[in-house]
Design an enzyme around this catalytic site. Structure first.
Site, short mmCIF file in Angstrom:
data_model
loop_
_atom_site.label_atom_id
_atom_site.label_comp_id
_atom_site.label_asym_id
_atom_site.label_seq_id
_atom_site.Cartn_x
_atom_site.Cartn_y
_atom_site.Cartn_z
N GLU A 102 0.84 -1.20 0.00
CA GLU A 102 0.00 0.00 0.00
C GLU A 102 0.87 1.26 0.00
O GLU A 102 2.01 1.22 0.45
CB GLU A 102 -0.88 0.02 1.26
CG GLU A 102 -2.34 -0.29 1.03
CD GLU A 102 -3.11 0.80 0.25
OE1 GLU A 102 -2.51 1.51 -0.57
OE2 GLU A 102 -4.32 0.90 0.48
N ASP A 103 0.31 2.35 -0.48
CA ASP A 103 1.03 3.63 -0.40
C ASP A 103 0.94 4.20 1.01
O ASP A 103 1.92 4.64 1.58
CB ASP A 103 0.51 4.64 -1.44
CG ASP A 103 -1.00 4.87 -1.38
OD1 ASP A 103 -1.70 4.14 -0.66
OD2 ASP A 103 -1.47 5.79 -2.07
N ASP A 106 -4.12 5.17 6.28
CA ASP A 106 -4.59 6.39 6.94
C ASP A 106 -5.60 5.97 8.01
O ASP A 106 -5.21 5.64 9.13
CB ASP A 106 -5.18 7.29 5.85
CG ASP A 106 -5.65 8.64 6.36
OD1 ASP A 106 -5.10 9.12 7.36
OD2 ASP A 106 -6.57 9.22 5.76
N PHE A 156 -1.40 15.93 5.44
CA PHE A 156 -1.62 15.51 4.06
C PHE A 156 -0.33 15.62 3.25
O PHE A 156 0.32 16.66 3.23
CB PHE A 156 -2.72 16.35 3.41
CG PHE A 156 -3.16 15.78 2.10
CD1 PHE A 156 -4.02 14.70 2.05
CD2 PHE A 156 -2.68 16.30 0.91
CE1 PHE A 156 -4.40 14.14 0.83
CE2 PHE A 156 -3.05 15.75 -0.31
CZ PHE A 156 -3.91 14.67 -0.35
N ARG A 169 1.65 12.75 -8.15
CA ARG A 169 2.19 11.38 -7.98
C ARG A 169 3.60 11.24 -8.54
O ARG A 169 4.36 10.39 -8.11
CB ARG A 169 1.30 10.37 -8.73
CG ARG A 169 -0.12 10.24 -8.18
CD ARG A 169 -0.76 9.00 -8.79
NE ARG A 169 -2.22 8.97 -8.68
CZ ARG A 169 -2.90 8.55 -7.62
NH1 ARG A 169 -2.25 8.12 -6.56
NH2 ARG A 169 -4.20 8.55 -7.62
#
Ligand code: IMP
Ligand code: MG
Length: 178
Positions: A102-103, A106, A156, A169
């Site tokens: 996963e990136d 959260d 963020f 990205r």
């Protein structure tokens, strides 16, 4: 890299590409050690994880395969809320050692919905590797990453695969909202 603007927001440098690559080498070394003599299948979750997955994958010296899935979430018409569907899960998982890539974790909602799909297919083992985690934002406490490149504050971020509204990205480092 200095301050950059993406759409209406400004971002400032957070984690450099050099720090990212040396940390990913460390994570890869842990995986090589933990899975010595075994074969692994990485399942990377699109879109965000493709940059991390590509770099992590190339640090592996064990027998490693990779596949990609995309998760689509639909607002349910019933009180059950969002339903997550995996697109592209045609890989055979039974008796294989799976590492979900996963990136960012959260709230943990995405993985919490997706993991049952994996377990249902009888893998030999399942671990989670994530580029980032935001421990203070975690709401789905059943989700715990086994390999975390960086734990960050609840802020963020963009770059290295992570986006703000589809953009950012392609930034090679990690930037944080100013
Ligand atoms: P979760 O389901 O709440 O764990 O969130 C997962 C998704 O939220 C990630 O795969 C990202 O697409 C998005 N996300 C969460 N935090 C950030 C961030 O700081 N920057 C960019 N995307 C984020
Ligand atoms: Mg994502």
């Amino acid at each position: 890299m200095e301050r950059i603007k993406i759409l209406d927001k400004s971002f400032v440098p957070f984690i450099s590409k050099e720090e990212i690559s040396s940390r990913i080498a460390e994570v890869g070394a842990m995986i090589n050690k933990d899975y010595e003599g075994k074969q692994v299948l990485l399942i990377a979750i699109l879109n965000g994880s493709f940059v991390f997955a590509a770099d992590l994958f190339r640090t592996l010296t064990i027998d490693a395969a990779i596949s990609f899935v995309k998760l689509a979430s639909y607002k349910g018409t019933t009180s059950t809320g969002n339903v997550i569907t995996a697109i592209g899960m045609e890989e055979r998982l039974n008796d294989r050692h799976i590492i979900i890539v996963e990136d960012i974790i959260d709230t943990g909602k995405t993985l919490s919905a997706f993991m049952p799909e994996i377990y249902q297919r009888d893998p030999a083992s399942v671990k989670i590797a994530t580029f980032l985690s935001k421990p203070d934002a975690l709401q789905y406490k059943d989700i715990k990453a086994d390999y975390v490149a960086f734990e960050i504050e609840n802020k963020f971020v963009v770059g290295y695969g992570l986006d703000y509204d589809g953009y950012g990205r392609n930034i090679p480092s990690l930037m944080v909202l100013e």
